[in-house]
Design an enzyme around this catalytic site. Structure first.
Site, PDB file in Angstrom:
ATOM      1  N   ASP A 197      22.939 -24.261  67.655  1.00  0.00           N
ATOM      2  CA  ASP A 197      23.118 -22.945  67.064  1.00  0.00           C
ATOM      3  C   ASP A 197      23.289 -23.218  65.580  1.00  0.00           C
ATOM      4  O   ASP A 197      24.302 -23.775  65.165  1.00  0.00           O
ATOM      5  CB  ASP A 197      24.364 -22.257  67.627  1.00  0.00           C
ATOM      6  CG  ASP A 197      24.497 -20.845  67.074  1.00  0.00           C
ATOM      7  OD1 ASP A 197      24.352 -20.683  65.849  1.00  0.00           O
ATOM      8  OD2 ASP A 197      24.737 -19.914  67.853  1.00  0.00           O
ATOM      9  N   HIS A 198      22.288 -22.857  64.795  1.00  0.00           N
ATOM     10  CA  HIS A 198      22.314 -23.352  63.413  1.00  0.00           C
ATOM     11  C   HIS A 198      23.488 -22.773  62.614  1.00  0.00           C
ATOM     12  O   HIS A 198      23.818 -23.280  61.558  1.00  0.00           O
ATOM     13  CB  HIS A 198      20.968 -23.139  62.710  1.00  0.00           C
ATOM     14  CG  HIS A 198      20.740 -21.746  62.225  1.00  0.00           C
ATOM     15  ND1 HIS A 198      20.270 -20.749  63.035  1.00  0.00           N
ATOM     16  CD2 HIS A 198      20.896 -21.186  61.015  1.00  0.00           C
ATOM     17  CE1 HIS A 198      20.161 -19.641  62.333  1.00  0.00           C
ATOM     18  NE2 HIS A 198      20.531 -19.871  61.101  1.00  0.00           N
ATOM     19  N   HIS A 260      24.878 -16.647  67.527  1.00  0.00           N
ATOM     20  CA  HIS A 260      25.538 -16.777  66.223  1.00  0.00           C
ATOM     21  C   HIS A 260      26.838 -15.959  66.134  1.00  0.00           C
ATOM     22  O   HIS A 260      27.871 -16.467  65.722  1.00  0.00           O
ATOM     23  CB  HIS A 260      24.603 -16.322  65.096  1.00  0.00           C
ATOM     24  CG  HIS A 260      23.257 -16.977  65.139  1.00  0.00           C
ATOM     25  ND1 HIS A 260      23.079 -18.273  65.538  1.00  0.00           N
ATOM     26  CD2 HIS A 260      22.017 -16.511  64.824  1.00  0.00           C
ATOM     27  CE1 HIS A 260      21.789 -18.580  65.464  1.00  0.00           C
ATOM     28  NE2 HIS A 260      21.125 -17.525  65.040  1.00  0.00           N
TER      29      HIS A 260
END
Ligand code: BG6
Length: 511
Positions: A197-198, A260
């Site tokens: 999950d960036h 996110h």
């Protein structure tokens, strides 16, 4: 993650170099590879964080030779590098970069890949340690994992590791996420799977853990006794760009919330972990998601808001409606905005609302977590013009500016007692300078050193989907009739304001 932290003194704890390994990127000719992954690997190389025994193999369908691929990457890095490219570092990286052309469904591709990896082991000393990065559309995840298994590429032994990084989206609802978890873990062990999950690669997001648990003064007030509510905003001013066909299927809820926004929610609401070991942190995060109350169907209409942008203006630029974007249906009912009111049902947070909102074509790009504290219980300043005190507000600014600010009341100078809100502000770049990064460096590095703290565990992904799946079901059963319902450049539809107004609250005005 600990490897990249600095200590409190002047000296920087030098992070150790990552293990000897080969990084294999499926989707090597794609956008993510050139925009983020190659620049991130180069930053790691320039920061002396990659092992000298390193190789990278890109796999993609495009019929290119290694030389052609290297030339293309050398062009692309000029556009996408986050800082100066040192020619020696690039040469070093390029010499270790090879390309395998092939269909992801064709077993022959994996035989060619195996040969390339064995060559890397011989020429660059990568010792059979392989990191497979699946930067492909999700429809290939299972297939690639299965083929890697069939080719004998994912078996670990005592002296060599094999890991798989999976990009998002991880499933499109609870059922598909479960199926994907089952498929992956039938080929590899959960400990080999790194779901990315960036948002967890962003410095300020990681700093939330340090801010909360390395300081003594915030935790005592970080609970229902002192906190009135929490707002989490992830606003984008971009539209869907060229991603219309993906976005039509996803929508804002699937695209942003279970991943996110829920990561931000979990880091904000979690209990202190017993250590910073990956599973200790992830155990506490998943508890938050399990405690997040799934909305009953009848509550979904009052606790969620969806929106879609019509044409409008952002800055001074006129922009088209979502329905007029490339690859989008002219009668699309896909939402580009979502606002939610959620509760975390545990002793710390009972009855404290968490308001979440995210959307495209909002007035500005801004991600933040705002914790609003309860008002002072009593206004003591009798016989003064002070009738109302502003509550204290702590804002964690995630992007574009990174920092933390705390607002509190102060006396306005003068003979009469009047109060005004003032702000203490910590700006990351003032203290630590700007560190050019793509956000993927820490994640790639952590995977190479086997630190899974910043990656999602299978149960976390499922817990996230569990909360949103009922919303998706109700929304599907009741298609919106008022889309588009906000002009590009507004903070979402008016119902989003209503969501807070009916609780006697308002979204924080973001300047
Ligand atoms: C991605 C979404 O995961 O995150 C995109 O698919 C979104 O739609 C992006 O634009 C936002 O990321 P960032 O880092 O720009 O906030």
């Amino acid at each position: 993650m600990e490897a990249l932290l600095t200590d409190n003194g002047d000296s920087e704890q030098r992070a150790r170099r990552a293990d000897a390994c080969a990084v294999v990127i499926f989707g090597g000719a794609g956008d993510l590879t050139k925009r983020k992954l190659v620049p991130a690997l180069l930053n790691l190389a320039q920061g002396q964080l990659l092992s000298p025994s390193f190789a990278a193999v890109a796999v993609s369908r495009e019929p290119l030779t290694t030389d052609e691929y290297r030339r293309r990457m050398a062009e692309d890095i000029r556009k996408h590098a986050t800082g100066a490219v040192h020619p020696d570092a690039w040469r070093w990286f390029e010499e270790r970069l090879s390309y395998v052309a092939g269909d992801f469904k064709d077993p022959q591709t994996y035989l060619r890949l195996k040969a390339a990896l064995e060559k890397g082991d011989r020429e660059h000393g990568t010792r059979g340690n392989y990191l497979f990065y699946l930067a492909t559309p999700p429809s290939f995840f299972t297939e690639i994992a299965r083929e890697l298994g069939a080719a004998g590429l994912v078996q670990e032994t005592e002296d060599r590791w094999r890991r798989i990084i999976i990009e998002k989206p991880f499933g499109r609802d609870l059922e598909s996420a479960r199926a994907l978890n089952r498929d992956l873990t039938s080929v590899v062990d959960e400990s080999q799977v790194f779901r990315i999950d960036h948002y967890l690669g962003k410095e300020t997001v990681q700093n939330l853990l340090v801010f909360r648990f390395a300081n003594g003064i915030f935790e005592p007030v970080w609970n229902r006794r002192y906190v009135d509510h929490v707002e989490i905003t992830v606003a984008e001013c971009l539209g869907v760009e060229q991603r219309g066909s993906y976005y039509e299927e996803a929508g804002a809820l699937r695209d942003m919330v279970p991943n996110h926004l829920f990561q931000l929610l979990a880091l904000t609401a979690m209990e202190p972990p017993i250590s910073f070991e990956a599973d200790a942190v992830r155990d506490e995060k998943v508890k938050v998601l399990h405690a997040t109350r799934p909305l009953a169907p009848e509550d979904i209409l009052t606790h969620t808001v969806r929106g879609q942008y019509g044409e409008g203006t952002i800055g001074n630029e006129a922009v088209p409606a979502y329905r007029a974007e490339p690859l989008v249906s002219p009668s699309s009912t896909t939402e580009t905005f979502v606002a939610l009111k959620l509760f975390v049902d545990n002793w710390r947070w009972a009855d404290v609302p968490f308001y979440l909102r995210t959307g495209k074509r909002l007035p500005k790009r801004c991600s933040e977590i705002a914790v609003q504290f309860k008002r002072a219980p009593l206004i003591l300043f009798r016989n003064t013009p002070v009738e109302r005190l502003q509550p204290n507000l702590l804002v964690v600014h995630i992007q574009p500016d990174e920092g933390i600010s705390l607002s509190f009341e102060a006396k306005v100078p003068g003979p009469v007692v009047r109060t005004g809100s003032v702000k203490m502000h910590f700006d990351y770049s003032d203290y630590f300078g700007a560190t050019p990064s793509t956000g993927y460096e820490t994640l790639l590095y952590d995977c190479m050193i086997n630190d899974a703290t910043l990656f999602q565990r299978g149960d976390m992904v499922e817990a996230g989907w569990c909360v949103v799946t009922s919303m998706l079901d109700v929304w599907k059963a009741l298609p919106p009739r008022n889309f588009p319902n906000y002009p590009a450049g507004a903070w979402g539809p008016k119902e989003a304001n209503e969501l807070m107004r009916k609780d006697g609250r308002a979204w924080r005005q973001i300047e």
